[in-house]
Scaffold this motif. Structure first.
Motif, PDB file in Angstrom:
ATOM      1  N   ILE A   1     -10.071  -3.674  -9.675  1.00  0.00           N
ATOM      2  CA  ILE A   1     -10.838  -4.701 -10.380  1.00  0.00           C
ATOM      3  C   ILE A   1     -10.782  -4.488 -11.895  1.00  0.00           C
ATOM      4  O   ILE A   1     -10.789  -5.427 -12.668  1.00  0.00           O
ATOM      5  CB  ILE A   1     -12.293  -4.738  -9.852  1.00  0.00           C
ATOM      6  N   TRP A   2     -10.692  -3.229 -12.285  1.00  0.00           N
ATOM      7  CA  TRP A   2     -10.552  -2.919 -13.723  1.00  0.00           C
ATOM      8  C   TRP A   2      -9.242  -3.504 -14.256  1.00  0.00           C
ATOM      9  O   TRP A   2      -9.190  -4.130 -15.305  1.00  0.00           O
ATOM     10  CB  TRP A   2     -10.599  -1.403 -13.932  1.00  0.00           C
ATOM     11  N   ARG A   3      -8.157  -3.331 -13.493  1.00  0.00           N
ATOM     12  CA  ARG A   3      -6.857  -3.901 -13.905  1.00  0.00           C
ATOM     13  C   ARG A   3      -6.932  -5.421 -13.960  1.00  0.00           C
ATOM     14  O   ARG A   3      -6.370  -6.049 -14.859  1.00  0.00           O
ATOM     15  CB  ARG A   3      -5.754  -3.480 -12.913  1.00  0.00           C
ATOM     16  N   GLN A   4      -7.637  -5.991 -12.995  1.00  0.00           N
ATOM     17  CA  GLN A   4      -7.787  -7.451 -12.963  1.00  0.00           C
ATOM     18  C   GLN A   4      -8.541  -7.944 -14.201  1.00  0.00           C
ATOM     19  O   GLN A   4      -8.164  -8.936 -14.821  1.00  0.00           O
ATOM     20  CB  GLN A   4      -8.533  -7.849 -11.685  1.00  0.00           C
ATOM     21  N   SER A   5      -9.600  -7.234 -14.563  1.00  0.00           N
ATOM     22  CA  SER A   5     -10.385  -7.606 -15.743  1.00  0.00           C
ATOM     23  C   SER A   5      -9.544  -7.483 -17.014  1.00  0.00           C
ATOM     24  O   SER A   5      -9.617  -8.314 -17.916  1.00  0.00           O
ATOM     25  CB  SER A   5     -11.627  -6.716 -15.833  1.00  0.00           C
ATOM     26  N   LEU A   6      -8.713  -6.447 -17.044  1.00  0.00           N
ATOM     27  CA  LEU A   6      -7.844  -6.223 -18.196  1.00  0.00           C
ATOM     28  C   LEU A   6      -6.848  -7.379 -18.343  1.00  0.00           C
ATOM     29  O   LEU A   6      -6.613  -7.887 -19.428  1.00  0.00           O
ATOM     30  CB  LEU A   6      -7.094  -4.892 -18.002  1.00  0.00           C
ATOM     31  N   ARG A   7      -6.287  -7.793 -17.215  1.00  0.00           N
ATOM     32  CA  ARG A   7      -5.297  -8.857 -17.186  1.00  0.00           C
ATOM     33  C   ARG A   7      -5.910 -10.204 -17.530  1.00  0.00           C
ATOM     34  O   ARG A   7      -5.370 -10.967 -18.319  1.00  0.00           O
ATOM     35  CB  ARG A   7      -4.724  -8.925 -15.764  1.00  0.00           C
ATOM     36  N   GLU A   8      -7.048 -10.484 -16.964  1.00  0.00           N
ATOM     37  CA  GLU A   8      -7.626 -11.827 -17.078  1.00  0.00           C
ATOM     38  C   GLU A   8      -8.705 -11.925 -18.145  1.00  0.00           C
ATOM     39  O   GLU A   8      -9.263 -12.990 -18.358  1.00  0.00           O
ATOM     40  CB  GLU A   8      -8.184 -12.251 -15.712  1.00  0.00           C
ATOM     41  N   LYS A   9      -9.015 -10.773 -18.787  1.00  0.00           N
ATOM     42  CA  LYS A   9     -10.055 -10.749 -19.833  1.00  0.00           C
ATOM     43  C   LYS A   9     -11.387 -11.298 -19.321  1.00  0.00           C
ATOM     44  O   LYS A   9     -12.060 -12.072 -20.001  1.00  0.00           O
ATOM     45  CB  LYS A   9      -9.602 -11.542 -21.069  1.00  0.00           C
ATOM     46  N   THR A  10     -11.720 -10.930 -18.102  1.00  0.00           N
ATOM     47  CA  THR A  10     -12.989 -11.382 -17.530  1.00  0.00           C
ATOM     48  C   THR A  10     -14.007 -10.250 -17.554  1.00  0.00           C
ATOM     49  O   THR A  10     -13.646  -9.074 -17.529  1.00  0.00           O
ATOM     50  CB  THR A  10     -12.804 -11.839 -16.068  1.00  0.00           C
ATOM     51  N   GLU A  11     -15.280 -10.630 -17.587  1.00  0.00           N
ATOM     52  CA  GLU A  11     -16.346  -9.630 -17.599  1.00  0.00           C
ATOM     53  C   GLU A  11     -16.516  -9.027 -16.218  1.00  0.00           C
ATOM     54  O   GLU A  11     -16.412  -9.715 -15.212  1.00  0.00           O
ATOM     55  CB  GLU A  11     -17.660 -10.273 -18.062  1.00  0.00           C
ATOM     56  N   LEU A  12     -16.806  -7.745 -16.217  1.00  0.00           N
ATOM     57  CA  LEU A  12     -16.956  -6.993 -14.975  1.00  0.00           C
ATOM     58  C   LEU A  12     -18.286  -6.250 -15.051  1.00  0.00           C
ATOM     59  O   LEU A  12     -18.567  -5.575 -16.044  1.00  0.00           O
ATOM     60  CB  LEU A  12     -15.781  -6.021 -14.870  1.00  0.00           C
ATOM     61  N   SER A  13     -19.119  -6.397 -14.023  1.00  0.00           N
ATOM     62  CA  SER A  13     -20.418  -5.725 -14.035  1.00  0.00           C
ATOM     63  C   SER A  13     -20.482  -4.650 -12.973  1.00  0.00           C
ATOM     64  O   SER A  13     -19.881  -4.777 -11.908  1.00  0.00           O
ATOM     65  CB  SER A  13     -21.547  -6.738 -13.789  1.00  0.00           C
ATOM     66  N   ALA A  14     -21.218  -3.582 -13.286  1.00  0.00           N
ATOM     67  CA  ALA A  14     -21.428  -2.504 -12.314  1.00  0.00           C
ATOM     68  C   ALA A  14     -22.895  -2.086 -12.339  1.00  0.00           C
ATOM     69  O   ALA A  14     -23.538  -2.132 -13.383  1.00  0.00           O
ATOM     70  CB  ALA A  14     -20.550  -1.303 -12.638  1.00  0.00           C
ATOM     71  N   PHE A  15     -23.402  -1.687 -11.174  1.00  0.00           N
ATOM     72  CA  PHE A  15     -24.760  -1.139 -11.072  1.00  0.00           C
ATOM     73  C   PHE A  15     -24.677   0.280 -10.575  1.00  0.00           C
ATOM     74  O   PHE A  15     -23.873   0.579  -9.711  1.00  0.00           O
ATOM     75  CB  PHE A  15     -25.622  -1.827 -10.000  1.00  0.00           C
ATOM     76  N   MET A  16     -25.586   1.112 -11.086  1.00  0.00           N
ATOM     77  CA  MET A  16     -25.887   2.368 -10.416  1.00  0.00           C
ATOM     78  C   MET A  16     -27.310   2.198  -9.881  1.00  0.00           C
ATOM     79  O   MET A  16     -28.208   1.787 -10.620  1.00  0.00           O
ATOM     80  CB  MET A  16     -25.847   3.544 -11.392  1.00  0.00           C
ATOM     81  N   ILE A  17     -27.475   2.495  -8.614  1.00  0.00           N
ATOM     82  CA  ILE A  17     -28.758   2.255  -7.949  1.00  0.00           C
ATOM     83  C   ILE A  17     -29.231   3.579  -7.355  1.00  0.00           C
ATOM     84  O   ILE A  17     -28.466   4.258  -6.670  1.00  0.00           O
ATOM     85  CB  ILE A  17     -28.582   1.235  -6.803  1.00  0.00           C
ATOM     86  N   ASP A  18     -30.469   3.926  -7.604  1.00  0.00           N
ATOM     87  CA  ASP A  18     -30.972   5.207  -7.110  1.00  0.00           C
ATOM     88  C   ASP A  18     -32.340   5.010  -6.453  1.00  0.00           C
ATOM     89  O   ASP A  18     -33.204   4.322  -6.991  1.00  0.00           O
ATOM     90  CB  ASP A  18     -31.077   6.189  -8.286  1.00  0.00           C
ATOM     91  N   ILE A  19     -32.513   5.600  -5.280  1.00  0.00           N
ATOM     92  CA  ILE A  19     -33.819   5.510  -4.600  1.00  0.00           C
ATOM     93  C   ILE A  19     -34.793   6.448  -5.317  1.00  0.00           C
ATOM     94  O   ILE A  19     -34.487   7.631  -5.527  1.00  0.00           O
ATOM     95  CB  ILE A  19     -33.698   5.888  -3.113  1.00  0.00           C
ATOM     96  N   ASP A  20     -35.947   5.920  -5.683  1.00  0.00           N
ATOM     97  CA  ASP A  20     -36.920   6.706  -6.451  1.00  0.00           C
ATOM     98  C   ASP A  20     -37.584   7.768  -5.582  1.00  0.00           C
ATOM     99  O   ASP A  20     -37.964   7.495  -4.444  1.00  0.00           O
ATOM    100  CB  ASP A  20     -37.984   5.772  -7.040  1.00  0.00           C
ATOM    101  N   TYR A  21     -37.740   8.954  -6.151  1.00  0.00           N
ATOM    102  CA  TYR A  21     -38.417  10.085  -5.486  1.00  0.00           C
ATOM    103  C   TYR A  21     -37.858  10.350  -4.090  1.00  0.00           C
ATOM    104  O   TYR A  21     -38.617  10.607  -3.155  1.00  0.00           O
ATOM    105  CB  TYR A  21     -39.925   9.811  -5.385  1.00  0.00           C
ATOM    106  N   PHE A  22     -36.545  10.273  -3.947  1.00  0.00           N
ATOM    107  CA  PHE A  22     -35.985  10.435  -2.603  1.00  0.00           C
ATOM    108  C   PHE A  22     -36.066  11.884  -2.115  1.00  0.00           C
ATOM    109  O   PHE A  22     -36.226  12.141  -0.924  1.00  0.00           O
ATOM    110  CB  PHE A  22     -34.542   9.927  -2.542  1.00  0.00           C
TER     111      PHE A  22
END
Ligand SMILES: [Mg+2]
Length: 307
Positions: A162-183
């Protein structure tokens, strides 16, 4: 089951390639019940159909006007997207040199004309079964065993793509890091069995919040999940993150050791960027991780976003 795994209820896709209509019709008649059938009457059409439908198996006529079957096979084998599609060549009776060349080119089998229905059926079924098994093994190898969402290996592959795709097409790419609280406290308090159940429930809730088939949720490790949304700007990504929190909240999982309403909650860091040629995809995750840290600092059970 994740959307990228093929369900057993889905019919296998069979591509029939022959420049004689009568041959295609005969084969069509044999397989129309158990397969989704696609047809091509030239090499060019066959290549086009492969790109479009990515068949599970191809029955490929060797002798055709213009681009012949061998050339079609060569081209399919060169393309990473199509190189694993099994090919059975359909050759003229006694054309041993065609068979030898076909096998050298990577065909899995060959069938001689005129078509014998029993033989064709048996060969096709064998190769469809093998294809299904190898697809299954690959899918399982890319799943997280506990939660059933994609695992880290699958995530890394997809992130690079997807990073290569974003580079090629100049599109925005979003990512989340999600963490369970007090796990950690959850595990200490309820034990690891309940901890595993909690991870599974949260994974299910997070996945329910992701709607588009090309978005990917994966278990990153421990109680941490990661999500990739191609072609998504920051505002759009935050909407999805909010939906994730709502889905987790709706589970109403008790967590008496948590300082937040005695319920299981998640913190989410969101980051968006357009890929560049200097950095690797890791910078996107690092940015999301910094936002996650901000969310934790701000008291958990919240979303922080930025690039
Ligand atoms: Mg022919």
């Amino acid at each position: 089951m994740p959307h990228w795994m093929k369900g057993p209820q889905e019919k296998p896709k069979l591509l029939l390639v022959d420049d004689q209509r009568i041959n295609i019709l005969t084969l069509h008649e044999l397989f129309r019940e158990e397969c989704d059938i696609f047809m091509a009457m030239s090499g060019e059409q066959a290549l086009e159909a492969c790109q479009k439908v990515l068949p599970d198996l191809i029955l490929l006529d060797v002798h055709m006007e213009g681009m012949d079957g061998h050339e079609v096979c060569r081209r399919l084998k060169k393309d990473p997207k199509t190189r694993d599609i099994p090919i059975i060549f359909v050759t003229a009776q006694g054309a041993e040199e065609d068979e030898v060349l076909g096998l050298e080119l990577g065909a899995v089998d060959f069938i001689a004309k005129p078509i014998n229905p029993v033989i064709v059926k048996a060969r096709v079924n064998t190769h469809l079964t093998l294809k299904y098994q190898s697809d299954m093994l690959r899918s399982i190898a890319l799943l997280d065993g506990l939660t059933g969402v994609a695992n880290r290996r699958r995530f890394d592959e997809e992130l690079a793509r997807i990073w290569r795709q974003s580079l090629r097409e100049k599109t925005e790419l979003s990512a989340f890091m999600i963490d369970i609280d007090y796990f950690k406290r959850y595990n200490d308090h309820y034990g690891h069995m309940r901890g595993d159940t909690c991870l599974r429930s949260v994974a299910g809730a997070l996945e329910a919040a992701v709607n588009r088939p090309y978005d990917l949720l994966a278990r990153y490790g421990g109680e941490e999940f990661v999500c990739l949304l191609p072609n998504t700007h920051l505002r759009g990504a935050v909407v999805v993150a909010e939906r994730m929190q709502a889905c987790v909240q709706a589970l109403q999982l008790e967590h008496s050791a948590s300082e937040i309403g005695q319920r299981v909650t998640v913190s989410i860091g969101v980051s968006t960027m357009i890929a560049n040629a200097i950095d690797g995809p890791q910078v996107l995750l690092e940015a999301a991780d910094r936002q996650l840290y901000q969310a934790k600092q701000a008291g958990r059970a919240c979303i922080r976003s930025g690039s």
